[in-house]
Design a protein around this motif. Structure first.
Motif, short mmCIF file in Angstrom:
data_model
loop_
_atom_site.label_atom_id
_atom_site.label_comp_id
_atom_site.label_asym_id
_atom_site.label_seq_id
_atom_site.Cartn_x
_atom_site.Cartn_y
_atom_site.Cartn_z
N GLN A 78 -41.63 59.95 12.24
CA GLN A 78 -41.74 58.95 13.30
C GLN A 78 -40.50 58.05 13.25
O GLN A 78 -40.26 57.39 12.24
CB GLN A 78 -43.00 58.12 13.12
N ALA A 79 -39.76 58.04 14.33
CA ALA A 79 -38.55 57.22 14.39
C ALA A 79 -38.28 56.83 15.83
O ALA A 79 -38.55 57.59 16.76
CB ALA A 79 -37.36 57.97 13.81
N GLN A 80 -37.75 55.66 16.00
CA GLN A 80 -37.39 55.17 17.33
C GLN A 80 -35.93 55.50 17.60
O GLN A 80 -35.07 55.35 16.71
CB GLN A 80 -37.60 53.66 17.40
N VAL A 81 -35.64 55.97 18.79
CA VAL A 81 -34.27 56.33 19.17
C VAL A 81 -33.75 55.30 20.16
O VAL A 81 -34.30 55.14 21.25
CB VAL A 81 -34.21 57.74 19.80
N MET A 82 -32.71 54.61 19.79
CA MET A 82 -32.08 53.61 20.64
C MET A 82 -30.74 54.15 21.14
O MET A 82 -29.90 54.57 20.35
CB MET A 82 -31.85 52.32 19.87
N THR A 99 -36.01 57.40 7.86
CA THR A 99 -34.72 57.83 8.42
C THR A 99 -33.81 58.48 7.39
O THR A 99 -32.89 59.21 7.74
CB THR A 99 -33.98 56.64 9.08
N ALA A 100 -34.07 58.21 6.10
CA ALA A 100 -33.26 58.84 5.05
C ALA A 100 -33.39 60.37 5.13
O ALA A 100 -32.42 61.10 4.86
CB ALA A 100 -33.70 58.35 3.67
N LEU A 101 -34.58 60.84 5.54
CA LEU A 101 -34.80 62.27 5.69
C LEU A 101 -33.98 62.83 6.85
O LEU A 101 -33.60 64.01 6.86
CB LEU A 101 -36.28 62.56 5.91
N LEU A 102 -33.72 61.98 7.84
CA LEU A 102 -32.93 62.42 8.99
C LEU A 102 -31.43 62.42 8.69
O LEU A 102 -30.65 63.01 9.43
CB LEU A 102 -33.21 61.50 10.19
N ILE A 103 -31.05 61.76 7.63
CA ILE A 103 -29.63 61.76 7.23
C ILE A 103 -29.33 63.02 6.42
O ILE A 103 -28.38 63.74 6.71
CB ILE A 103 -29.30 60.50 6.39
N GLY A 104 -30.17 63.30 5.44
CA GLY A 104 -29.99 64.49 4.63
C GLY A 104 -28.85 64.35 3.63
O GLY A 104 -28.16 63.33 3.58
N LYS A 105 -28.65 65.39 2.86
CA LYS A 105 -27.60 65.39 1.84
C LYS A 105 -26.22 65.32 2.50
O LYS A 105 -25.87 66.15 3.32
CB LYS A 105 -27.70 66.64 0.98
N ARG A 106 -25.47 64.28 2.15
CA ARG A 106 -24.13 64.06 2.71
C ARG A 106 -24.13 64.07 4.23
O ARG A 106 -23.16 64.47 4.87
CB ARG A 106 -23.14 65.10 2.18
N VAL A 133 -24.74 60.16 16.49
CA VAL A 133 -26.11 59.91 16.05
C VAL A 133 -26.03 59.24 14.68
O VAL A 133 -25.43 59.77 13.75
CB VAL A 133 -26.93 61.22 15.95
N ASP A 134 -26.63 58.06 14.58
CA ASP A 134 -26.49 57.26 13.36
C ASP A 134 -27.86 56.77 12.88
O ASP A 134 -28.79 56.63 13.67
CB ASP A 134 -25.57 56.08 13.61
N ALA A 135 -27.95 56.51 11.58
CA ALA A 135 -29.18 55.96 10.99
C ALA A 135 -28.81 55.15 9.76
O ALA A 135 -27.99 55.58 8.95
CB ALA A 135 -30.14 57.09 10.61
N GLU A 136 -29.37 53.97 9.67
CA GLU A 136 -29.16 53.09 8.52
C GLU A 136 -27.67 52.78 8.27
O GLU A 136 -27.24 52.61 7.14
CB GLU A 136 -29.77 53.69 7.25
N GLY A 137 -26.90 52.76 9.34
CA GLY A 137 -25.47 52.46 9.20
C GLY A 137 -24.71 53.51 8.42
O GLY A 137 -23.64 53.23 7.85
#
Length: 207
Positions: A78-82, A99-106, A133-137
């Motif tokens: 579950q994540a909000q897309v802005m 969101t860490a799962l959406l970043i993945g390894k490297r 596409v960005d997450a958590e800066g």
């Protein structure tokens, strides 16, 4: 997307009727004439109305945002897309508890989402749109990491007088390193080599 079939005594009248029902302007839609109609004898007998099909034009950013939301949902996250529209690009920022799962390894997962979203947005656009596409800066943090890495390896290449091959990375990250080292030294140059997923950057010492 809104669409409907409209009729009128003329094609223009049918179009205007359809636009009014959809509450859209002519520039916002695609119009297909199904039947031009027929006036009929004395304008009465045998008259056939004009028929048009009106369809709202796809909004590239909305389509890409919806696609990204669907992919993330199918991943069970579950994540909000802005969406933030900028002069030369569109940034989609992901916000949520996982969101860490959406970043993945490297950033591999984030890069994959970015590539797919890039394809979708440009499928619906008549001009090229660059997507981030960005997450958590993550992008800013990654740029800082790449900057430090680039300077360190450029110094190493200069001291050891040899070429250094980096690991495969997306074009956006290769560009960051290339830009950083473009004015580093007359002895150092950068270029990309390899195909597809193996494409990587080389920091080269000019012999």
């Amino acid at each position: 997307m809104k669409e409907l079939t409209a009729t009128g005594r003329t094609v223009d009248e049918a179009v205007q009727s359809g636009l009014k029902q959809l509450e859209l302007q002519a520039d916002d839609v695609e119009i297909a004439v199904i039947d031009k109609g027929k006036k009929g004898l004395f304008g009465i007998f045998g008259h056939q109305p004009a028929v048009v099909k009106i369809r709202e034009k796809a909004d590239p950013i909305k389509e890409a945002k919806q696609y990204l939301e669907n992919v993330i949902s199918n991943m069970g996250i579950q994540a909000q897309v802005m969406a933030e529209e900028e002069p030369k690009r569109v940034v989609f920022r992901l916000q949520g508890d996982k969101t860490a799962l959406l970043i993945g390894k490297r950033g591999q997962t984030l890069n994959a989402l970015e590539t797919l979203t890039q394809l979708v947005i440009n499928r619906h656009s008549d001009r090229y749109i660059h997507v981030v596409v960005d997450a958590e800066g993550y992008r800013a943090k990654r740029k800082e990491t790449l900057t430090q890495l680039a300077l360190k390896l450029a110094d190493q290449a200069s001291r050891q007088k040899k070429d250094i091959h980096l690991e495969p990375m997306p074009s956006s990250e290769r560009k960051v390193i290339h830009d950083i080292l473009s004015g580093y030294s007359k002895e150092i140059e950068t270029y990309s080599t390899g195909e597809d997923h193996n494409r990587h950057l080389v920091i080269s010492y000019k012999k």
